[in-house]
Scaffold this motif. Sequence first.
Motif, PDB file in Angstrom:
ATOM      1  N   ILE A 229       0.823  -1.201   0.000  1.00  0.00           N
ATOM      2  CA  ILE A 229       0.000   0.000   0.000  1.00  0.00           C
ATOM      3  C   ILE A 229       0.864   1.260   0.000  1.00  0.00           C
ATOM      4  CG2 ILE A 229      -0.256   0.027   2.494  1.00  0.00           C
ATOM      5  CD1 ILE A 229      -2.870   1.045  -0.168  1.00  0.00           C
ATOM      6  N   PRO A 240      -1.195   6.426   2.249  1.00  0.00           N
ATOM      7  CA  PRO A 240      -1.690   5.049   2.154  1.00  0.00           C
ATOM      8  C   PRO A 240      -3.154   4.913   2.582  1.00  0.00           C
ATOM      9  CG  PRO A 240       0.521   5.046   3.052  1.00  0.00           C
ATOM     10  CD  PRO A 240       0.103   6.493   2.963  1.00  0.00           C
ATOM     11  N   ARG A 241      -3.525   5.566   3.646  1.00  0.00           N
ATOM     12  CA  ARG A 241      -4.904   5.453   4.129  1.00  0.00           C
ATOM     13  C   ARG A 241      -5.885   6.046   3.112  1.00  0.00           C
ATOM     14  NH1 ARG A 241      -6.964   7.431  10.114  1.00  0.00           N
ATOM     15  NH2 ARG A 241      -9.117   6.663   9.929  1.00  0.00           N
ATOM     16  N   GLN A 244      -6.136   3.699   0.075  1.00  0.00           N
ATOM     17  CA  GLN A 244      -6.933   2.509   0.409  1.00  0.00           C
ATOM     18  C   GLN A 244      -8.420   2.817   0.277  1.00  0.00           C
ATOM     19  OE1 GLN A 244      -5.479  -0.464   1.467  1.00  0.00           O
ATOM     20  NE2 GLN A 244      -7.368  -1.589   1.856  1.00  0.00           N
ATOM     21  N   ARG A 245      -8.821   3.945   0.816  1.00  0.00           N
ATOM     22  CA  ARG A 245     -10.231   4.317   0.781  1.00  0.00           C
ATOM     23  C   ARG A 245     -10.690   4.654  -0.642  1.00  0.00           C
ATOM     24  NH1 ARG A 245      -9.822   7.948   4.117  1.00  0.00           N
ATOM     25  NH2 ARG A 245      -9.819   9.813   2.803  1.00  0.00           N
ATOM     26  N   THR A 248     -10.685   1.452  -3.082  1.00  0.00           N
ATOM     27  CA  THR A 248     -11.810   0.557  -2.813  1.00  0.00           C
ATOM     28  C   THR A 248     -13.119   1.167  -3.275  1.00  0.00           C
ATOM     29  OG1 THR A 248     -10.625  -0.336  -0.904  1.00  0.00           O
ATOM     30  CG2 THR A 248     -12.985  -0.792  -1.041  1.00  0.00           C
ATOM     31  N   PRO A 254     -10.371  -3.763  -2.550  1.00  0.00           N
ATOM     32  CA  PRO A 254      -9.177  -3.141  -1.989  1.00  0.00           C
ATOM     33  C   PRO A 254      -7.955  -3.406  -2.851  1.00  0.00           C
ATOM     34  CG  PRO A 254      -9.787  -5.072  -0.715  1.00  0.00           C
ATOM     35  CD  PRO A 254     -10.896  -4.848  -1.706  1.00  0.00           C
TER      36      PRO A 254
END
Length: 331
Positions: A229, A240-241, A244-245, A248, A254
């Motif tokens: 990620i 990264p966070r 990821q969101r 997806t 994901p």
Amino acid sequence: MSRRIVFVVFDGFQPLDLTGPHEVFHSAGDTYVCEVVAPRAGPVRSVSGLLVHAGHGVADLGPAGIDTLVVVGGRGVDQARQDEALVSWIAAAAAGARRVASVCSGVFLLAAAGLLDGRRVTTHWAREEQLAREHPEVRVDCEPIFVRDGPVWTSAGVTAGMDLALALVEDDLGRDVAHAVARRLVLFLRRPGGQSQFSVALWSRQPATDPVRAAVTAIHADPGARHDIAGLAAHAGLSPRHLQRRFTAELGVPPAAYVERVRVEAAQRALTEGDEPVEAIARRYGFTTAETLRRTFHRRLGVAPSDYRARFRSTAEAAVAHHVPQKGEPV
């Protein structure tokens, strides 16, 4: 002796359900003679407006002497299955045929004819719930692209009909001939029946924004790279966070699941196109070890990599290098 293939069409049929399998059988040489039957002889309009001439109507074509009965699908199937004469003819023709097949929603006509009781079948994923609801006597499985249950073969939508037809050719004439036909028709890979209807290109949505598109491009450019990620986030220019969101939300899966799917499809191509050892393929496409690749193949495809290679790659170079010509056809 030629095998007689009879296609059943109706107003509002899906043209590729007919023309795709028809070309597969035609490309296999003189083994097959293809005919088209409809409720009435003459022009039949497809769902896209293409007119196809049916040489026979059900009232003037006897059901005897058919090797393979192929019932196509399309939006018009719901009206067609209310046609008692057509449904009765399909039932009679199937009783004498060596095997029966349907493409996409053509399975509804087979069900209406009482041919599927207790059998496992597939159809286009969009019609799965309807088929299961209307025909509880049928075991519906819309994961595979085609299913064989005894003499009854059913397939998913549109291009899956070509995969089904290739499997029928292989059943009759062997793997090398089926591969030669696939090569002639420029089919990139003859897919196994157990392969999911949902390949990466179809199963996931397309990226909606440039950052996620950059991450997806990096994955496809080098499936075997690390692609954790943090690395994908660097390609996307996001945290990264945040990636990821966003990933997806835009693609429906994901990043880790998407990476695995791309790697599996890359490994499938490598297994069918060359002689590289399974261990080397596993390393090249990010699986680290052959055992990891084997476990992933079993989970996603239900088959070991070595078995996949043996089943879906021709061993005869001459057969795959040249198509099977028709009699008198220029090469």
